[in-house]
Design a protein around this motif. Sequence first.
Motif, short mmCIF file in Angstrom:
data_model
loop_
_atom_site.label_atom_id
_atom_site.label_comp_id
_atom_site.label_asym_id
_atom_site.label_seq_id
_atom_site.Cartn_x
_atom_site.Cartn_y
_atom_site.Cartn_z
N TYR A 1 108.82 -35.98 -18.08
CA TYR A 1 107.98 -37.19 -18.10
C TYR A 1 108.37 -38.17 -17.00
N TYR A 2 109.58 -38.02 -16.48
CA TYR A 2 110.04 -38.91 -15.41
C TYR A 2 109.86 -38.20 -14.07
N ARG B 1 105.44 -36.58 -12.01
CA ARG B 1 105.82 -36.65 -13.41
C ARG B 1 104.62 -36.21 -14.25
N ARG C 1 110.95 -43.28 -12.14
CA ARG C 1 112.07 -42.56 -12.74
C ARG C 1 112.61 -43.23 -14.00
N THR C 2 112.05 -44.38 -14.36
CA THR C 2 112.50 -45.06 -15.58
C THR C 2 111.28 -45.45 -16.40
N ILE D 1 107.46 -46.46 -15.24
CA ILE D 1 106.27 -45.77 -15.75
C ILE D 1 105.29 -46.79 -16.34
N TRP E 1 104.45 -45.97 -24.25
CA TRP E 1 105.54 -46.18 -23.29
C TRP E 1 106.36 -47.42 -23.63
N ASP F 1 112.80 -34.67 -19.76
CA ASP F 1 112.94 -35.19 -18.40
C ASP F 1 111.65 -35.08 -17.59
#
Lengths: 309, 417
Positions: free
Chosen positions: A216-217, A251, A269-270, A274, A202, A214
């Motif tokens: 993953y978010y 996610r 979401r970013t 994460i 990450w 996407d």
Amino acid sequence: MKLVENQNMSSHTFTHLDALESESIHIMREVAAECKNPALLFSGGKDSIVMLRIAEKAFRPAKFPFPLVHIDTEHNFPEVIATRDKLAADLGERLIVRSLEDSIRRGSIVIKNPDLPRNPYQSVTLLETIAEFGFDACMGGARRDEEKARAKERIFSFRDEFGQWDPKNQRPELWDIYNTRVHNGENIRVFPISNWTEMDIWEYIGREKLHIPDIYYAHEREVIRRGNSVIPVSHLVQPKPGEKVEVLSVRFRTVGDMTCTAPVESTARTVDEIIEETSTTRITERGATRMDDQTSEASMELRKKEGYF
Amino acid sequence: MNNTTQLLRFITAGSVDDGKSTLIGRLLHDSKSIFEDQLSAISRTSEKRGMTAVDLSLLTDGLQAEREQGITIDVAYRYFATPRRKFIIGDTPGHEQYTRNMVTAASTANLAIILIDARKGVLTQTRRHTYLASLVGVPHVVLAVNKMDMVDYSKQRFEEIVGEYKRFAAQLNLHDVHCIPLSALNGDMVVERGDNLDWYIGPALLELLETIVIDHDVNTSDFRFPVQWVCRPQTEEHHDFRGFMGRIEAGEVSVGDEIAILPSGRTTKVKEIVTYDGNLQTAYAPQSVTITLADEIDISRGDMFVKSSAHPPRVEKEFEATLCWLSEAPLDKNRKYLVKHTTRMAKCLFSRLDYRMDVNTLEQHATDKLNMNDIARVAIKVQQPLVLDSYATDRATGSFIVIDEATNNTVAAGMVA
């Protein structure tokens, strides 16, 4: 070309990501130099996207000296397949896709229960693809922190002519000197990012601003709860009588088959969010998300012995 | 995101009885690197085996056979991080095949933790582990005196052990030795300091691992760049590009530096240092880079770029080395093997076996054979010249492996004398 200041090195300290990246580049170049016909396994998942960036760093300005190969279960998330195709096209690299459906048609895979995950059958199609192209080395994005059988596997992991891994009989691996030699028909699986952790991946995605699928978010998704798992609703997984469909913010920490990959509840979401979540999570990456690993304490070890990654 | 975290690789040497797995379990547990699902899996196993408390040592068991038999087969790698550093643990079993496994794990380590039982003190195996750490050139050694709880946390007992150990270590080439009293079982001086060892003023184990200076572990003065891969894109955009790819194994290099290409000895200048992220003015070990040169010279994989320095490498077809034999099949003096040194592979013959080292007593014995786990001084003849440094000056250019051509197995690890 632009001249950049070598910031990381100005004080001669090399960060952990610099060290991991340099090691991975070195491994890929060894494969390119010593193996006759290597391939890089590329699924469109986050780890293999990191592998592509490392390959760019290892070989640009030239093309990769190997093709990208994906063994498609045809139960993959469409967003991941779209990313796979786009990245390969953007990089201008050759992508070979072989499908489990081909093996099923040939009769080399017999699916006992169409609802069960297809990941275990990937080994068959992978071995058939290795034979079809005569690959003597396949690089994959597996990491040692993922699973305890992987923690004991070499970076250059020798497989016999049946594609099998023998954990008790591995080649000693010393310093950074890799033994890449195989006889005809045998091959080596190579794991250039063996020493990376989920957190390193990450941080690298953030540092390199890599485009990943996407899913993953955090996003809203229809899911059903089965036991301790949250399972995404798809054309392959429909609610059984009595099961309730919920919409949750989730996610994916890993992506495999839609039938066996569970998302985690999340609002991250970013990449930074994460990373924050990853540093506080109390559940392992595969423990949270992979139903196929939980059939027995040795599931991964058994699959690896049969030629799986 | 912390972009300045360093990576430290360490190994733990000691037997199951010394509490090695418990120590690793304790490090992972108290640094909050164990996840709930891992903990519940080992709790279930502990219960199944009729134990009353959770056995932290089960965390390091990887394979089915190991779990069934309660043993450790091979080197396993563990990962954990604190806000200050990332760690890779090379965990090796403490029983048979010890030399082979420990040499393997130690070859990439910055630091070795040598574990002893405070009740037993310095044993033969302590000497063996310490000798192997010094042989493989592990830069930092930590003597962890475990089970202090079993000797009433006695300062006097700790000092006795440290005194004896330091006398032994002085005979070896160890430059940086630290001694810590601890109890892995109770967690004293591992991550937390605990309340039982107030007389000890040094750092707890994790604090030491987080702060020990490792920047100087790599040779920074003598530039060494083995060519791994020649990059010739032959595209319109990069029509004449000819770059030499590899990792800087030691020292540094700048644009304009004069370099020699060994073994040929031709000299030229560095034109560019190319990376994906842009060209560099200067690059250092252990960066992986691409170097272009001012002159067109015939160069291929296995050649080495060096700068002139006080310690030039030797270019030799016959050399002496310390060998650790790793294979079940003994060395056969009548056979040819392959040696892989940096990026060069060459056929080789063992022209002389000088002596075998007893790793317990450090005595030398004459020998005409080598079996698995033996360590020996040998002379090696190679078919083509290698560019060598002594292992003591440069781990990367002083190390090699030996491969059996018939089986393709890695049969020995070598360190250039």
